[in-house]
Design an enzyme around this catalytic site. Structure first.
Site, PDB file in Angstrom:
ATOM      1  N   CYS A  58       0.821  -1.225   0.000  1.00 21.34           N
ATOM      2  CA  CYS A  58       0.000   0.000   0.000  1.00 21.34           C
ATOM      3  C   CYS A  58       0.850   1.268   0.000  1.00 21.34           C
ATOM      4  O   CYS A  58       0.354   2.345  -0.292  1.00 21.34           O
ATOM      5  CB  CYS A  58      -0.937   0.002   1.195  1.00 21.34           C
ATOM      6  SG  CYS A  58      -1.980  -1.450   1.268  1.00 21.34           S
TER       7      CYS A  58
ATOM      8  N   HIS B  66      -3.389   7.120   3.278  1.00 18.67           N
ATOM      9  CA  HIS B  66      -3.823   5.788   2.835  1.00 18.67           C
ATOM     10  C   HIS B  66      -5.157   5.480   3.509  1.00 18.67           C
ATOM     11  O   HIS B  66      -5.332   5.745   4.698  1.00 18.67           O
ATOM     12  CB  HIS B  66      -2.763   4.759   3.223  1.00 18.67           C
ATOM     13  CG  HIS B  66      -3.162   3.354   2.920  1.00 18.67           C
ATOM     14  ND1 HIS B  66      -3.763   3.002   1.728  1.00 18.67           N
ATOM     15  CD2 HIS B  66      -3.075   2.212   3.650  1.00 18.67           C
ATOM     16  CE1 HIS B  66      -4.011   1.706   1.738  1.00 18.67           C
ATOM     17  NE2 HIS B  66      -3.610   1.209   2.892  1.00 18.67           N
TER      18      HIS B  66
ATOM     19  N   ASN C 192     -10.395  -0.055   1.236  1.00 22.81           N
ATOM     20  CA  ASN C 192      -8.936   0.010   1.131  1.00 22.81           C
ATOM     21  C   ASN C 192      -8.526  -0.523  -0.249  1.00 22.81           C
ATOM     22  O   ASN C 192      -8.698  -1.701  -0.530  1.00 22.81           O
ATOM     23  CB  ASN C 192      -8.315  -0.828   2.250  1.00 22.81           C
ATOM     24  CG  ASN C 192      -6.798  -0.815   2.217  1.00 22.81           C
ATOM     25  OD1 ASN C 192      -6.179  -0.373   1.246  1.00 22.81           O
ATOM     26  ND2 ASN C 192      -6.179  -1.319   3.270  1.00 22.81           N
TER      27      ASN C 192
HETATM   28  N1  COA Z   1     -18.003  -8.169  11.244  1.00 27.78           N
HETATM   29  C1  COA Z   1     -18.305  -8.443  12.511  1.00 27.78           C
HETATM   30  N2  COA Z   1     -17.377  -8.768  13.423  1.00 27.78           N
HETATM   31  C2  COA Z   1     -16.109  -8.829  13.013  1.00 27.78           C
HETATM   32  C3  COA Z   1     -15.729  -8.557  11.715  1.00 27.78           C
HETATM   33  C4  COA Z   1     -16.746  -8.221  10.801  1.00 27.78           C
HETATM   34  N3  COA Z   1     -16.482  -7.947   9.506  1.00 27.78           N
HETATM   35  N4  COA Z   1     -14.388  -8.677  11.586  1.00 27.78           N
HETATM   36  C5  COA Z   1     -13.939  -9.014  12.802  1.00 27.78           C
HETATM   37  N5  COA Z   1     -14.973  -9.115  13.663  1.00 27.78           N
HETATM   38  C6  COA Z   1     -14.922  -9.471  15.068  1.00 27.78           C
HETATM   39  C7  COA Z   1     -13.702 -10.274  15.423  1.00 27.78           C
HETATM   40  O1  COA Z   1     -13.906 -11.626  15.123  1.00 27.78           O
HETATM   41  C8  COA Z   1     -13.604 -10.030  16.903  1.00 27.78           C
HETATM   42  O2  COA Z   1     -14.507 -10.889  17.555  1.00 27.78           O
HETATM   43  P1  COA Z   1     -14.082 -11.672  18.877  1.00 27.78           P
HETATM   44  O3  COA Z   1     -13.714 -10.588  19.848  1.00 27.78           O
HETATM   45  O4  COA Z   1     -15.291 -12.422  19.197  1.00 27.78           O
HETATM   46  O5  COA Z   1     -12.902 -12.491  18.454  1.00 27.78           O
HETATM   47  C9  COA Z   1     -14.133  -8.607  17.067  1.00 27.78           C
HETATM   48  O6  COA Z   1     -14.830  -8.303  15.858  1.00 27.78           O
HETATM   49  C10 COA Z   1     -13.073  -7.574  17.284  1.00 27.78           C
HETATM   50  O7  COA Z   1     -12.029  -7.814  16.392  1.00 27.78           O
HETATM   51  P2  COA Z   1     -10.794  -6.894  16.360  1.00 27.78           P
HETATM   52  O8  COA Z   1      -9.803  -7.470  15.411  1.00 27.78           O
HETATM   53  O9  COA Z   1     -10.334  -6.571  17.739  1.00 27.78           O
HETATM   54  O10 COA Z   1     -11.463  -5.567  15.765  1.00 27.78           O
HETATM   55  P3  COA Z   1     -10.758  -4.220  15.504  1.00 27.78           P
HETATM   56  O11 COA Z   1     -11.435  -3.148  16.229  1.00 27.78           O
HETATM   57  O12 COA Z   1      -9.257  -4.324  15.641  1.00 27.78           O
HETATM   58  O13 COA Z   1     -11.061  -3.999  13.951  1.00 27.78           O
HETATM   59  C11 COA Z   1      -9.987  -4.233  11.853  1.00 27.78           C
HETATM   60  C12 COA Z   1     -10.630  -4.945  13.022  1.00 27.78           C
HETATM   61  C13 COA Z   1      -9.486  -5.286  10.868  1.00 27.78           C
HETATM   62  C14 COA Z   1     -11.029  -3.369  11.200  1.00 27.78           C
HETATM   63  C15 COA Z   1      -8.809  -3.371  12.354  1.00 27.78           C
HETATM   64  O14 COA Z   1      -7.973  -4.138  13.172  1.00 27.78           O
HETATM   65  C16 COA Z   1      -7.997  -2.762  11.249  1.00 27.78           C
HETATM   66  O15 COA Z   1      -8.455  -1.919  10.528  1.00 27.78           O
HETATM   67  N6  COA Z   1      -6.705  -3.151  11.167  1.00 27.78           N
HETATM   68  C17 COA Z   1      -5.798  -2.589  10.218  1.00 27.78           C
HETATM   69  C18 COA Z   1      -6.112  -3.147   8.874  1.00 27.78           C
HETATM   70  C19 COA Z   1      -5.319  -2.513   7.804  1.00 27.78           C
HETATM   71  O16 COA Z   1      -5.025  -1.349   7.847  1.00 27.78           O
HETATM   72  N7  COA Z   1      -4.984  -3.309   6.806  1.00 27.78           N
HETATM   73  C20 COA Z   1      -4.402  -2.888   5.612  1.00 27.78           C
HETATM   74  C21 COA Z   1      -3.033  -2.409   5.712  1.00 27.78           C
HETATM   75  S1  COA Z   1      -2.559  -1.707   4.204  1.00 27.78           S
END
Ligand code: COA
Length: 328
Positions: free
Chosen positions: A115, A255, A285
């Protein structure tokens, strides 16, 4: 040696027609619109047709950027395509694009910095132009992330979309153009975001497919923490190198990975949300395409005027990060 000031002469963007909404995703995995909107800021994303590849999305974006720059493909000396979803391993998507555009005299190569690839590409190309080696360069950030996304995995499938953004770089008047670049990498974080299949470690095979190695893997929470840290620090370092401060930012083009990551960068940089380009609600994204698509939208919609100081900042797999200060 006198360096030639280098800036953006034209921008372009292109997305596939098909829209995948949060409501559509609700029917595919155990998720809901409220979760996706509050955790990511995303509402919909664009998805390429089965027969649509990175070079197909790149052509209209590149043609638009060339038109706005007032040059033709035949004038291009260099094409760099930043992508993790090339048409194929080789030839490079840049070479495929060179042929499709008819950019006969352009050198062409792909650049792999995930990215952050577009910022790396800008730094790369602007050096050639600053030294007088080349006059015009086309930098494309393009992704077809839908083709490497597992649509049974709710942790990742809600986040990604497809699209292309392009810029033409060339000489600009003194005081305009790129003022600084800050690039970085931390290979120790490589395990956090990766696509293992299809390379020389794990060539495509029935076993690699069985293990889903052809899909991207992401440790979301760890990437989130890294992103929050590095977005602010990379932008600050680019500003420092340019001899500017946070107060000088007219427009932030970050980004588009997650609205909460962007908000934390805005907080650290003391930039109000109205001075930030945000399009992840409509496109999700889009990897290396995210910054050039947002920049092109800013240019088209009058969000930037001559002399504005733009800070572009991104992060991605590698891990990598990059930022640049650009005077429009
Ligand atoms: N819908 C519903 N629940 C979801 C879900 C979805 N699409 N995706 C994950 N969950 C759940 C998880 O399973 C977890 O459940 P659990 O606690 O029962 O295990 C809960 O939501 C919380 O997950 P968590 O990973 O702590 O959520 P978060 O607040 O960190 O958000 C992301 C998840 C992926 C949105 C976040 O971590 C993120 O944006 N990370 C960076 C990603 C990124 O930038 N990637 C690209 C880089 S270029």
């Amino acid at each position: 040696m006198n360096l030639i000031p280098v800036g953006v002469l034209g921008t372009g963007r292109h997305v596939p027609e098909r829209i995948l909404t949060n409501q559509d995703l609700e029917k595919m995995v155990d998720t809901n619109d409220e979760w996706i909107r509050t955790r990511t800021g995303m509402r919909e994303r664009r998805i390429a047709r089965p027969d649509e590849a990175a070079s197909d999305l790149s052509v209209p974006a590149a043609q638009e950027a060339l038109k706005r720059a007032g040059i033709t493909a035949a004038d291009l000396d260099l094409i760099i395509v930043a992508t993790v979803t090339p048409d194929m391993a080789f030839p490079s998507t840049a070479c495929i694009l060179q042929e499709k555009l008819g950019a006969k005299k352009a050198a062409a190569y792909d650049l792999s910095a995930a990215c952050t690839g577009f910022i790396y590409g800008l730094a790369n190309a602007s050096n050639f132009i600053a030294l007088g080696t080349y006059k015009y360069a086309l930098i494309v950030g393009v992704e077809v992330l839908s083709k490497i996304t597992d649509y049974t995995d709710r942790n990742t499938c809600v986040l990604f979309g497809d699209g292309a953004g392009a810029v033409v770089l060339g000489a600009v008047p003194e005081g305009h153009g790129f003022q600084s670049f800050e690039l970085g990498a931390d290979g120790a974080g490589g395990e956090l975001l990766k696509l293992e299949g299809g390379g020389s470690r794990n060539p495509s095979s029935p076993a690699s497919i069985e293990q889903k190695l052809h899909y991207l893997y992401m440790a979301g929470a760890e990437v989130f923490k890294f992103a929050v840290r590095v977005m602010g620090s990379a932008a600050e370092e680019a500003l420092r190198k340019a001899g500017l401060t946070k107060e000088d930012i007219d427009l932030l083009v970050p980004h588009q990975a997650n609205i909460r990551i962007i908000q934390s960068a805005l907080h650290r940089l003391h930039v109000p949300e109205e001075k930030c380009m945000i399009n992840l609600d409509r496109y999700g994204n889009v990897g290396a395409a995210s910054i050039p698509m947002a920049l092109a939208e800013a240019a088209e919609t009058g969000r930037v005027k001559e002399g504005d100081r733009i800070v572009m900042v991104g992060f991605g797999a590698g891990l990598t990060w990059g930022a640049s200060v650009l005077v429009w």
